[in-house]
Design a protein around this motif. Structure first.
Motif, short mmCIF file in Angstrom:
data_model
loop_
_atom_site.label_atom_id
_atom_site.label_comp_id
_atom_site.label_asym_id
_atom_site.label_seq_id
_atom_site.Cartn_x
_atom_site.Cartn_y
_atom_site.Cartn_z
N ALA A 18 0.85 -1.20 0.00
CA ALA A 18 0.00 0.00 0.00
C ALA A 18 0.87 1.23 0.00
CB ALA A 18 -0.92 -0.01 1.21
N SER A 19 0.36 2.30 -0.64
CA SER A 19 1.11 3.54 -0.73
C SER A 19 0.29 4.67 -0.17
CB SER A 19 1.46 3.83 -2.18
OG SER A 19 2.07 5.10 -2.32
N GLY A 20 0.97 5.58 0.46
CA GLY A 20 0.27 6.74 1.00
C GLY A 20 0.07 7.81 -0.05
N GLN A 21 0.52 7.54 -1.27
CA GLN A 21 0.34 8.47 -2.37
C GLN A 21 -0.46 7.81 -3.50
OE1 GLN A 21 4.62 9.24 -2.96
NE2 GLN A 21 4.09 11.42 -2.69
N GLU A 22 -1.15 8.60 -4.23
CA GLU A 22 -1.89 8.10 -5.38
C GLU A 22 -0.89 7.63 -6.45
OE1 GLU A 22 -5.65 9.95 -7.40
OE2 GLU A 22 -3.88 10.76 -8.42
N ILE A 32 -4.32 3.80 -15.37
CA ILE A 32 -4.90 3.13 -14.21
C ILE A 32 -4.47 3.91 -12.96
CG2 ILE A 32 -4.99 1.01 -12.84
CD1 ILE A 32 -4.29 -0.53 -15.38
N THR A 33 -5.46 4.34 -12.16
CA THR A 33 -5.17 5.12 -10.94
C THR A 33 -5.46 4.26 -9.71
OG1 THR A 33 -5.74 7.19 -12.06
CG2 THR A 33 -5.73 7.21 -9.63
N ILE A 34 -4.48 4.19 -8.81
CA ILE A 34 -4.65 3.46 -7.53
C ILE A 34 -4.64 4.52 -6.43
CG2 ILE A 34 -3.70 1.69 -5.99
CD1 ILE A 34 -2.25 0.55 -8.43
N PRO A 35 -5.78 4.71 -5.75
CA PRO A 35 -5.86 5.76 -4.71
C PRO A 35 -4.86 5.55 -3.57
CG PRO A 35 -8.03 4.91 -5.29
CD PRO A 35 -7.02 3.97 -5.87
N ALA A 36 -4.51 6.63 -2.90
CA ALA A 36 -3.61 6.55 -1.74
C ALA A 36 -4.31 5.82 -0.60
CB ALA A 36 -3.20 7.95 -1.30
N THR A 37 -3.56 5.10 0.19
CA THR A 37 -4.09 4.40 1.38
C THR A 37 -4.01 5.37 2.55
OG1 THR A 37 -3.41 2.24 0.58
CG2 THR A 37 -3.75 2.47 2.95
N LEU A 38 -5.18 5.73 3.11
CA LEU A 38 -5.24 6.70 4.20
C LEU A 38 -5.22 6.04 5.56
CD1 LEU A 38 -7.88 9.16 2.71
CD2 LEU A 38 -5.39 9.28 2.57
N PHE A 39 -5.73 4.83 5.63
CA PHE A 39 -5.78 4.12 6.91
C PHE A 39 -5.17 2.73 6.70
CE2 PHE A 39 -9.39 7.01 6.70
CZ PHE A 39 -9.15 7.82 7.81
N ALA A 40 -4.37 2.32 7.64
CA ALA A 40 -3.70 1.04 7.52
C ALA A 40 -4.67 -0.11 7.40
CB ALA A 40 -2.76 0.81 8.71
N VAL A 68 -5.20 -0.09 -0.10
CA VAL A 68 -5.64 -0.16 -1.49
C VAL A 68 -4.45 -0.58 -2.35
CG1 VAL A 68 -6.66 1.06 -3.43
CG2 VAL A 68 -7.32 1.67 -1.08
N LEU A 69 -4.58 -1.78 -2.98
CA LEU A 69 -3.47 -2.31 -3.77
C LEU A 69 -3.77 -2.40 -5.28
CD1 LEU A 69 -2.41 -5.27 -1.44
CD2 LEU A 69 -1.37 -3.00 -1.59
N LEU A 70 -5.04 -2.28 -5.66
CA LEU A 70 -5.44 -2.52 -7.05
C LEU A 70 -6.11 -1.32 -7.69
CD1 LEU A 70 -7.03 -6.09 -6.65
CD2 LEU A 70 -4.70 -5.53 -7.40
N GLY A 71 -5.98 -1.24 -8.99
CA GLY A 71 -6.72 -0.32 -9.84
C GLY A 71 -6.96 -1.01 -11.18
N SER A 72 -7.96 -0.65 -11.93
CA SER A 72 -8.24 -1.36 -13.20
C SER A 72 -8.93 -0.45 -14.22
CB SER A 72 -9.11 -2.59 -12.94
OG SER A 72 -10.38 -2.19 -12.43
N VAL A 73 -8.83 -0.87 -15.46
CA VAL A 73 -9.59 -0.29 -16.56
C VAL A 73 -10.21 -1.46 -17.32
CG1 VAL A 73 -8.22 1.81 -16.80
CG2 VAL A 73 -7.54 -0.27 -18.03
N THR A 74 -11.11 -1.18 -18.27
CA THR A 74 -11.81 -2.23 -19.00
C THR A 74 -11.35 -2.28 -20.46
OG1 THR A 74 -13.75 -1.96 -17.59
CG2 THR A 74 -14.07 -3.13 -19.67
#
Length: 357
Positions: free
Chosen positions: A4-8, A32-40, A44-50
């Protein structure tokens, strides 16, 4: 992500391959954008497109989409190369091909007709129709035609030209039979065959008659002569000159001569032999009169007639006169008078008597 990353994190994608974007597939976004993880507790480890395929009606080879990671923001590409390949399986039927001819007959002089290979549906690949050419007409000598028809990708048909090759030889009308031999990337529907007839436009040649010698000897010297039929132009057909024989000489007894002269296709002339038959009869000189009666695949040039004289070589027979009795009674006396020849003659012999005493 591996963690997980604290940055997008933004991953920009790059697509390549044989498939075409928008025409064959749609990618909902190139990023593909993976949002930042705000709480441990909410990593958030995944992002996707179709990725969606775009259906079409073109028969084509299976196509590939190659997806690479182009750029990454706030993360690193693992191992320096992340790539995925997706294959689009084609589901459109192979088109069928038909062969069409614009005209079934063409003139030998500058005659042309088009041959069309037409597909039942536009194809997404190149279609090659290989042709088989048969018939009495000979390729190059009588006509020209490509050995195959190529229909480009995205086209429904291709037209090629069958062109007659002009010559100056009289011949029968000739046919070109064009079949579909094999097809690449399409199927032949039934038996595709077209027949084109090349119409001859050259006139029949005219025939003249000649003899090697106008005088023949019965036994010694010149006892035979060629009788020749000569054409005004070489023909693509056998030309037959049928002869008519007349005159004072008798065929089979005084001479031999074929009833016809055949000039083979491709030849300018032909000859037969007039040969004298010798006999032991003293006779008048005799004539053989040769005419052209009819001509097949040609015409007689004006009136063709030749006369050959057979010169007799037998000696004139001698005459012997005899009587039955050298004396006879004055009352009703008679005796036969006989004339005898030294050899049988081929003509009448008249003996004129002279009485004296």
């Amino acid at each position: 992500l591996s963690a997980a990353s604290g940055q997008e994190v933004k991953v920009t994608l790059l697509t390549s391959g044989s498939a075409k974007s928008n025409a064959d597939y749609l990618l909902s976004s190139s990023t593909i954008t993976i949002p930042a993880t705000l709480f441990a507790s909410q990593s958030v480890l995944l992002g996707s497109v179709t990725l969606d395929t775009v259906g079409d009606l073109l028969n084509e080879i299976n196509e590939t989409i190659v997806i690479d990671v182009d750029q990454v923001t706030n993360a690193m590409e693992k191992d320096g190369l992340q790539q995925q390949t997706v294959t689009i399986l084609d589901d459109d039927p192979i088109p069928t091909v038909t062969l069409l001819a614009e005209s079934a007959t063409i003139s030998e002089s500058a005659g042309l007709t088009s041959l069309t290979a037409r597909l039942s549906a536009v194809s997404g690949r190149v279609v090659t129709v290989n042709l088989k050419k048969t018939g009495p007409a000979t390729a190059s000598a009588d006509y020209t035609l490509n050995g195959s028809i190529v229909i480009p990708e995205g086209s429904i048909e291709t037209v090629v030209v069958l062109a007659a090759a002009h010559d100056t030889i009289n011949e029968f009308d000739e046919t070109v039979i064009v079949d579909v031999d094999t097809v690449q990337n399409a199927n032949e529907v039934g038996e595709q065959k077209q027949t084109v007839t090349i119409i001859n436009d050259d006139p029949k040649p005219s025939v003249t008659l000649s003899v090697g010698s106008a005088t023949l000897d019965e036994l010694t010297g010149t006892t035979s002569t060629p009788v020749t039929a000569t054409l005004s132009a070489v023909s693509g057909l056998d030309v037959t000159a049928n002869l008519k024989k007349s005159g004072t000489a008798t065929d089979g007894s005084d001479y031999t001569l074929n009833a016809a002269i055949v000039v083979p296709a491709g030849s300018a002339f032909a000859s037969v032999t007039l040969a004298v038959i010798d006999d032991l009869l003293n006779e008048s000189n005799e004539t053989v009169v040769i005419d052209i009666d009819t001509v097949t695949n040609g015409t007689e040039f004006l009136a063709q007639q030749k006369t050959v004289t057979i010169t007799d070589d037998e000696a004139v027979p001698t005459v012997t006169l005899s009587v039955g009795s050298n004396s006879m009674s004055e009352t009703n006396g008679s005796t036969p008078m006989t004339v005898a020849l030294s050899a049988v003659a081929g003509r009448n012999v008249t003996v004129t008597l002279k009485f004296t005493g």
